[in-house]
Write a protein that holds these residues in place. Sequence first.
Motif, short mmCIF file in Angstrom:
data_model
loop_
_atom_site.label_atom_id
_atom_site.label_comp_id
_atom_site.label_asym_id
_atom_site.label_seq_id
_atom_site.Cartn_x
_atom_site.Cartn_y
_atom_site.Cartn_z
N TYR A 1 46.59 54.68 36.15
CA TYR A 1 47.04 53.30 36.35
C TYR A 1 46.35 52.80 37.61
O TYR A 1 46.47 53.40 38.69
N LEU A 2 45.62 51.69 37.50
CA LEU A 2 44.93 51.09 38.64
C LEU A 2 45.29 49.62 38.70
O LEU A 2 45.32 48.95 37.68
N PRO A 3 45.54 49.08 39.88
CA PRO A 3 45.85 47.65 39.98
C PRO A 3 44.66 46.81 39.51
O PRO A 3 43.51 47.22 39.64
N PRO A 4 44.92 45.61 39.01
CA PRO A 4 43.84 44.77 38.47
C PRO A 4 43.02 44.11 39.59
O PRO A 4 43.14 42.93 39.86
N GLU A 5 42.17 44.90 40.23
CA GLU A 5 41.32 44.39 41.31
C GLU A 5 39.87 44.35 40.85
O GLU A 5 39.54 44.85 39.78
N ALA A 6 39.02 43.82 41.68
CA ALA A 6 37.59 43.75 41.35
C ALA A 6 37.05 45.16 41.18
O ALA A 6 37.29 46.04 41.99
N GLY A 7 36.34 45.37 40.10
CA GLY A 7 35.73 46.67 39.87
C GLY A 7 36.52 47.57 38.95
O GLY A 7 35.97 48.48 38.35
N ASN A 8 37.83 47.37 38.83
CA ASN A 8 38.63 48.19 37.92
C ASN A 8 38.44 47.68 36.49
O ASN A 8 38.64 46.51 36.21
N MET A 9 38.06 48.58 35.60
CA MET A 9 37.82 48.17 34.22
C MET A 9 39.11 48.14 33.40
O MET A 9 39.26 47.34 32.50
N TYR B 1 44.42 51.80 26.18
CA TYR B 1 44.10 51.23 27.48
C TYR B 1 44.32 49.72 27.46
O TYR B 1 44.35 49.09 26.40
N ILE B 2 44.49 49.18 28.66
CA ILE B 2 44.60 47.73 28.86
C ILE B 2 43.43 47.32 29.74
O ILE B 2 43.38 47.68 30.92
N PRO B 3 42.47 46.58 29.19
CA PRO B 3 41.27 46.23 29.96
C PRO B 3 41.53 45.09 30.95
O PRO B 3 42.41 44.27 30.77
N VAL B 4 40.71 45.08 31.99
CA VAL B 4 40.70 44.00 32.97
C VAL B 4 39.32 43.35 32.92
O VAL B 4 38.31 44.03 33.03
N GLU B 5 39.30 42.03 32.72
CA GLU B 5 38.04 41.30 32.70
C GLU B 5 37.95 40.53 34.01
O GLU B 5 38.82 39.70 34.31
N TYR B 6 36.93 40.83 34.78
CA TYR B 6 36.77 40.21 36.09
C TYR B 6 35.67 39.16 36.04
O TYR B 6 34.57 39.42 35.56
N ASN B 7 35.96 37.96 36.52
CA ASN B 7 35.00 36.87 36.57
C ASN B 7 34.50 36.77 38.02
O ASN B 7 35.24 36.35 38.91
N TYR B 8 33.25 37.16 38.24
CA TYR B 8 32.69 37.16 39.59
C TYR B 8 32.42 35.75 40.11
O TYR B 8 32.37 35.52 41.32
N THR C 1 38.27 35.95 39.97
CA THR C 1 39.59 36.15 39.36
C THR C 1 39.49 37.23 38.28
O THR C 1 38.42 37.47 37.72
N SER C 2 40.61 37.86 38.02
CA SER C 2 40.67 38.85 36.94
C SER C 2 41.70 38.44 35.92
O SER C 2 42.72 37.83 36.25
N THR C 3 41.42 38.79 34.67
CA THR C 3 42.32 38.51 33.56
C THR C 3 42.68 39.83 32.90
O THR C 3 41.79 40.64 32.60
N ILE C 4 43.97 40.02 32.68
CA ILE C 4 44.41 41.25 32.02
C ILE C 4 44.37 41.04 30.52
O ILE C 4 44.92 40.08 29.99
#
Length: 187
Positions: A66-74, A113-120, A124-127
Amino acid sequence: MKKIASIVILLTVFISSGWTEKAKANAFSEFPEALGFYYGMISGTGLTYHRWDNNRGYQITAGALYLPPEAGNMNILDYVVGFENQYVVYSEDFTGWLSGLLSLFWGINHRGYIPVEYNYDTDTSTIGSYVPTFTLGGGIGIEVLGFKHFSFPFEVGYGATYLPLADRVADMFLVDLYFQAGFRYRY
């Protein structure tokens, strides 16, 4: 020339004196159980338990992150549970401290898994939505055993992955060649 001959004779005597004497019992039957870590797309990635019963073996692997939804976490959540069954083709105690075996295997796992999509651009990140997968596969493997306890298994095989929530039928299946490896302690 006499020095080289003397060294060769001494090495021959040293090697044949028992340093490489084969173990009285097969190391895999003497220490049939193992705990460790395994990485594989067929067997699963995580902590593992393995057991040999004569020429048959089985392995159970489970892992979770489990990783928080931060930049770089997939993925914020990623887990896998896998099972593998093996059949020994060849096994040998080469010396008192080195053993090995060749096996055939098949395995199955469930991963979610639950993906995180990060918009550079917007930072912002979207779960995303939960994604389940199921993989079935098989192939060949070797296990190198050092000092009767330190196990290094390596496997290569084909796996077929089923993604039931894919949008198109063509995207629901994936077949690929996978490499798997691990480290275990036999007891």
